[in-house]
Design a protein around this motif. Sequence first.
Motif, PDB file in Angstrom:
ATOM      1  N   SER A  62       0.879  -1.033   0.014  1.00 45.02           N
ATOM      2  CA  SER A  62       0.013  -0.040  -0.166  1.00 45.02           C
ATOM      3  C   SER A  62       0.853   1.246  -0.111  1.00 45.02           C
ATOM      4  O   SER A  62       1.487   1.530   0.993  1.00 45.02           O
ATOM      5  CB  SER A  62      -0.807  -0.021   1.209  1.00 45.02           C
ATOM      6  N   LEU A  63       0.528   2.160  -0.920  1.00 47.39           N
ATOM      7  CA  LEU A  63       1.681   3.187  -1.142  1.00 47.39           C
ATOM      8  C   LEU A  63       0.791   4.421  -0.754  1.00 47.39           C
ATOM      9  O   LEU A  63      -0.097   4.702  -1.546  1.00 47.39           O
ATOM     10  CB  LEU A  63       2.111   3.202  -2.648  1.00 47.39           C
ATOM     11  N   PRO A  64       1.433   5.121   0.345  1.00 46.11           N
ATOM     12  CA  PRO A  64       0.604   6.464   0.631  1.00 46.11           C
ATOM     13  C   PRO A  64       0.164   7.310  -0.434  1.00 46.11           C
ATOM     14  O   PRO A  64      -0.861   8.125  -0.805  1.00 46.11           O
ATOM     15  CB  PRO A  64       1.291   6.836   1.711  1.00 46.11           C
ATOM     16  N   MET A  65       1.408   7.487  -1.549  1.00 44.56           N
ATOM     17  CA  MET A  65       1.116   8.513  -2.545  1.00 44.56           C
ATOM     18  C   MET A  65      -0.073   8.170  -3.500  1.00 44.56           C
ATOM     19  O   MET A  65      -0.828   8.794  -3.837  1.00 44.56           O
ATOM     20  CB  MET A  65       2.511   8.655  -3.341  1.00 44.56           C
ATOM     21  N   ALA A 125      10.590   8.815  -6.841  1.00 46.40           N
ATOM     22  CA  ALA A 125      11.768   8.193  -6.123  1.00 46.40           C
ATOM     23  C   ALA A 125      11.840   8.659  -4.689  1.00 46.40           C
ATOM     24  O   ALA A 125      12.232   7.771  -4.086  1.00 46.40           O
ATOM     25  CB  ALA A 125      13.178   9.115  -6.620  1.00 46.40           C
ATOM     26  N   GLY A 126      11.126   9.679  -4.173  1.00 46.83           N
ATOM     27  CA  GLY A 126      10.928   9.794  -2.714  1.00 46.83           C
ATOM     28  C   GLY A 126      10.135   8.923  -2.217  1.00 46.83           C
ATOM     29  O   GLY A 126      10.402   8.414  -1.115  1.00 46.83           O
ATOM     30  N   ALA A 127       9.116   8.591  -3.009  1.00 48.60           N
ATOM     31  CA  ALA A 127       8.164   7.329  -2.400  1.00 48.60           C
ATOM     32  C   ALA A 127       8.720   5.947  -2.394  1.00 48.60           C
ATOM     33  O   ALA A 127       8.552   5.422  -1.116  1.00 48.60           O
ATOM     34  CB  ALA A 127       6.856   7.492  -3.348  1.00 48.60           C
ATOM     35  N   ALA A 128       9.739   5.775  -3.187  1.00 48.35           N
ATOM     36  CA  ALA A 128      10.382   4.540  -2.890  1.00 48.35           C
ATOM     37  C   ALA A 128      11.169   4.558  -1.691  1.00 48.35           C
ATOM     38  O   ALA A 128      11.589   3.526  -1.339  1.00 48.35           O
ATOM     39  CB  ALA A 128      11.107   4.365  -4.420  1.00 48.35           C
ATOM     40  N   GLU A 129      11.723   5.870  -1.498  1.00 48.64           N
ATOM     41  CA  GLU A 129      12.939   5.988  -0.253  1.00 48.64           C
ATOM     42  C   GLU A 129      11.945   5.787   1.106  1.00 48.64           C
ATOM     43  O   GLU A 129      12.471   5.088   1.901  1.00 48.64           O
ATOM     44  CB  GLU A 129      13.489   7.233  -0.296  1.00 48.64           C
ATOM     45  N   GLU A 130      10.589   6.250   0.969  1.00 47.23           N
ATOM     46  CA  GLU A 130       9.772   6.160   2.312  1.00 47.23           C
ATOM     47  C   GLU A 130       9.187   4.870   2.307  1.00 47.23           C
ATOM     48  O   GLU A 130       9.055   4.357   3.656  1.00 47.23           O
ATOM     49  CB  GLU A 130       8.972   7.135   2.256  1.00 47.23           C
ATOM     50  N   THR A 131       8.880   4.164   1.467  1.00 43.85           N
ATOM     51  CA  THR A 131       7.996   2.755   1.589  1.00 43.85           C
ATOM     52  C   THR A 131       8.721   1.681   0.878  1.00 43.85           C
ATOM     53  O   THR A 131       8.965   1.702  -0.528  1.00 43.85           O
ATOM     54  CB  THR A 131       6.691   3.047   1.115  1.00 43.85           C
ATOM     55  N   LYS A 132       8.956   0.620   1.568  1.00 41.81           N
ATOM     56  CA  LYS A 132       9.677  -0.517   0.981  1.00 41.81           C
ATOM     57  C   LYS A 132       8.849  -1.654   0.979  1.00 41.81           C
ATOM     58  O   LYS A 132       7.860  -1.919   1.523  1.00 41.81           O
ATOM     59  CB  LYS A 132      10.999  -0.878   2.034  1.00 41.81           C
ATOM     60  N   VAL A 189       1.587   0.662 -13.745  1.00 37.64           N
ATOM     61  CA  VAL A 189       2.509  -0.618 -13.608  1.00 37.64           C
ATOM     62  C   VAL A 189       3.964  -0.269 -13.948  1.00 37.64           C
ATOM     63  O   VAL A 189       4.782  -0.859 -13.225  1.00 37.64           O
ATOM     64  CB  VAL A 189       1.826  -1.698 -14.404  1.00 37.64           C
ATOM     65  N   ASP A 190       4.150   0.210 -14.932  1.00 38.80           N
ATOM     66  CA  ASP A 190       5.570   0.575 -15.454  1.00 38.80           C
ATOM     67  C   ASP A 190       6.406   1.197 -14.281  1.00 38.80           C
ATOM     68  O   ASP A 190       7.418   1.036 -14.065  1.00 38.80           O
ATOM     69  CB  ASP A 190       5.350   1.387 -16.576  1.00 38.80           C
ATOM     70  N   LYS A 191       5.575   2.384 -13.687  1.00 42.12           N
ATOM     71  CA  LYS A 191       6.481   2.985 -12.426  1.00 42.12           C
ATOM     72  C   LYS A 191       6.611   2.239 -11.347  1.00 42.12           C
ATOM     73  O   LYS A 191       7.898   2.192 -10.694  1.00 42.12           O
ATOM     74  CB  LYS A 191       5.311   4.082 -11.985  1.00 42.12           C
ATOM     75  N   PHE A 192       5.817   1.222 -10.928  1.00 44.16           N
ATOM     76  CA  PHE A 192       5.912   0.356  -9.881  1.00 44.16           C
ATOM     77  C   PHE A 192       6.809  -0.585  -9.878  1.00 44.16           C
ATOM     78  O   PHE A 192       7.834  -0.852  -9.080  1.00 44.16           O
ATOM     79  CB  PHE A 192       4.441  -0.172  -9.242  1.00 44.16           C
ATOM     80  N   VAL A 193       6.930  -1.047 -11.394  1.00 46.58           N
ATOM     81  CA  VAL A 193       7.986  -2.143 -11.621  1.00 46.58           C
ATOM     82  C   VAL A 193       9.436  -1.557 -11.386  1.00 46.58           C
ATOM     83  O   VAL A 193      10.340  -1.780 -11.312  1.00 46.58           O
ATOM     84  CB  VAL A 193       7.683  -2.743 -13.025  1.00 46.58           C
ATOM     85  N   GLU A 194       9.527  -0.169 -11.981  1.00 44.64           N
ATOM     86  CA  GLU A 194      10.530   0.237 -11.946  1.00 44.64           C
ATOM     87  C   GLU A 194      11.182   0.934 -10.538  1.00 44.64           C
ATOM     88  O   GLU A 194      12.504   0.603 -10.314  1.00 44.64           O
ATOM     89  CB  GLU A 194      10.688   1.819 -12.823  1.00 44.64           C
ATOM     90  N   TYR A 195      10.324   1.423  -9.926  1.00 43.50           N
ATOM     91  CA  TYR A 195      10.925   1.735  -8.425  1.00 43.50           C
ATOM     92  C   TYR A 195      10.554   0.640  -7.237  1.00 43.50           C
ATOM     93  O   TYR A 195      11.306   0.972  -6.259  1.00 43.50           O
ATOM     94  CB  TYR A 195      10.070   2.982  -8.136  1.00 43.50           C
ATOM     95  N   TRP A 196       9.975  -0.232  -7.622  1.00 46.37           N
ATOM     96  CA  TRP A 196       9.904  -1.163  -6.632  1.00 46.37           C
ATOM     97  C   TRP A 196      10.005  -2.780  -7.304  1.00 46.37           C
ATOM     98  O   TRP A 196       8.915  -3.264  -7.356  1.00 46.37           O
ATOM     99  CB  TRP A 196       8.433  -1.416  -5.841  1.00 46.37           C
ATOM    100  N   PRO A 197      11.194  -2.964  -7.685  1.00 48.28           N
ATOM    101  CA  PRO A 197      11.335  -4.444  -8.665  1.00 48.28           C
ATOM    102  C   PRO A 197      11.161  -5.383  -7.739  1.00 48.28           C
ATOM    103  O   PRO A 197      11.010  -6.400  -8.357  1.00 48.28           O
ATOM    104  CB  PRO A 197      12.912  -4.224  -9.138  1.00 48.28           C
ATOM    105  N   GLY A 198      11.009  -5.449  -6.487  1.00 46.27           N
ATOM    106  CA  GLY A 198      10.721  -6.654  -5.702  1.00 46.27           C
ATOM    107  C   GLY A 198       9.280  -6.699  -5.811  1.00 46.27           C
ATOM    108  O   GLY A 198       8.969  -7.982  -5.109  1.00 46.27           O
ATOM    109  N   LEU A 199       8.590  -6.097  -6.185  1.00 44.98           N
ATOM    110  CA  LEU A 199       7.115  -6.533  -6.209  1.00 44.98           C
ATOM    111  C   LEU A 199       6.727  -7.714  -7.201  1.00 44.98           C
ATOM    112  O   LEU A 199       7.452  -7.758  -8.264  1.00 44.98           O
ATOM    113  CB  LEU A 199       6.091  -5.057  -6.856  1.00 44.98           C
ATOM    114  N   ASP A 200       5.664  -8.634  -6.621  1.00 48.43           N
ATOM    115  CA  ASP A 200       5.275  -9.778  -7.367  1.00 48.43           C
ATOM    116  C   ASP A 200       4.416  -9.784  -8.025  1.00 48.43           C
ATOM    117  O   ASP A 200       4.097 -10.672  -9.258  1.00 48.43           O
ATOM    118  CB  ASP A 200       5.447 -11.075  -6.227  1.00 48.43           C
TER     119      ASP A 200
END
Length: 351
Positions: A62-65, A125-132, A189-200
């Motif tokens: 769940s991404l706050p942004m 990029a900021g969201a990816a730093e805050e939410t893992k 989807v492209d953004k999430f895959v780029e910034y959170w490559p660990g998503l399944d």
Amino acid sequence: MFRPIPFEPRELRQVGEMPGFFGGPGTPIRDTPVTAKENAAAMYFDRHPFWMQGPGNSGMFSLPMYNELLGRGGPGGTVDAFGLEWVWVEMVGGSIVAPGDPLLLNANEWRDKIKIPDIDAWDWAGAAEETKVDKTLFTQMSFVNGFWFERLISFMDFEGAAIAIIDEDQKPAVHEIFEAMTDLGCRLVDKFVEYWPGLDGFNVHDDWGSQRSPFFSNDVAIEMFLPYMKILTNHIKSKGRVVTLHSCGHNVDRVEVFIEGGFQQWSPQTMNDTKMLYDKYGDKLIVSVLPELFDAETTSEAEARQRARDYVEYFCHPGKFAVMDTFGGSFPQVFIDEVYEHSRKRYLGLV
């Protein structure tokens, strides 16, 4: 990748705890031979899990942004990226668009009134730093509010959306809206895959039914929704990710559209006949199934374990399997443990 690893009793040893859903009790994490993430991958990609996936085996990202800009916000309310005000309804624990003044009175107004969000301008990029992402669990991004019927409701209120999808004068515009929203979904989807490559994977929301029946006919589902489902699910799969569906309501009569639309799993509410779904469609769609409820206080350990074995033997077959759902029920730990152990042995061909 599945490989036959013998069962060891130590696997039942608790080595951690997954936080509970909506603040509920946590779920034990066992000393399993592979991670829950690897087990889920074996299920979705190899069609041969190590054990029956259940509580503590997966998580939602769940991404706050996203929740503030395209979801529904939270108790504090939000104004989303389309300029819609969402208000919190304490009684139901969720948000709705402020009622009575829909953005669109007619779908043909959409080009004048809907501005597609520029997601490239968001601080990814900021969201990816805050939410893992928890890389030990099979984790999906939850697309709350979706891209089709739920999104149309947010623009038009329920009555307006329900009319628009069957009104010959509005249907061409609805197709345009769904095309634009599906394109937005693919870019997300492209953004999430780029910034959170660990998503399944990705879990797409689109509620289609009430307690008793779907909101619209099968013909409407095929004409108005199916083409866009295929575009989004194919795009997600092209990224090597799993795509599952959240669709509340009595939608058992629309399951063939879900399957043709490319979804790999649906978690139906209990008003749907999950045994029938498994029997008829279990080789095409993974369903989550709530075990038959029983009183843990008056049920012996032996009976609870037998119930677990019966449940596993019904729903665990090579190439045709379900996942255990405990949302809406409470089961003793001996039942959960027996489901794990018996399914481990069953997938090894031992029972």
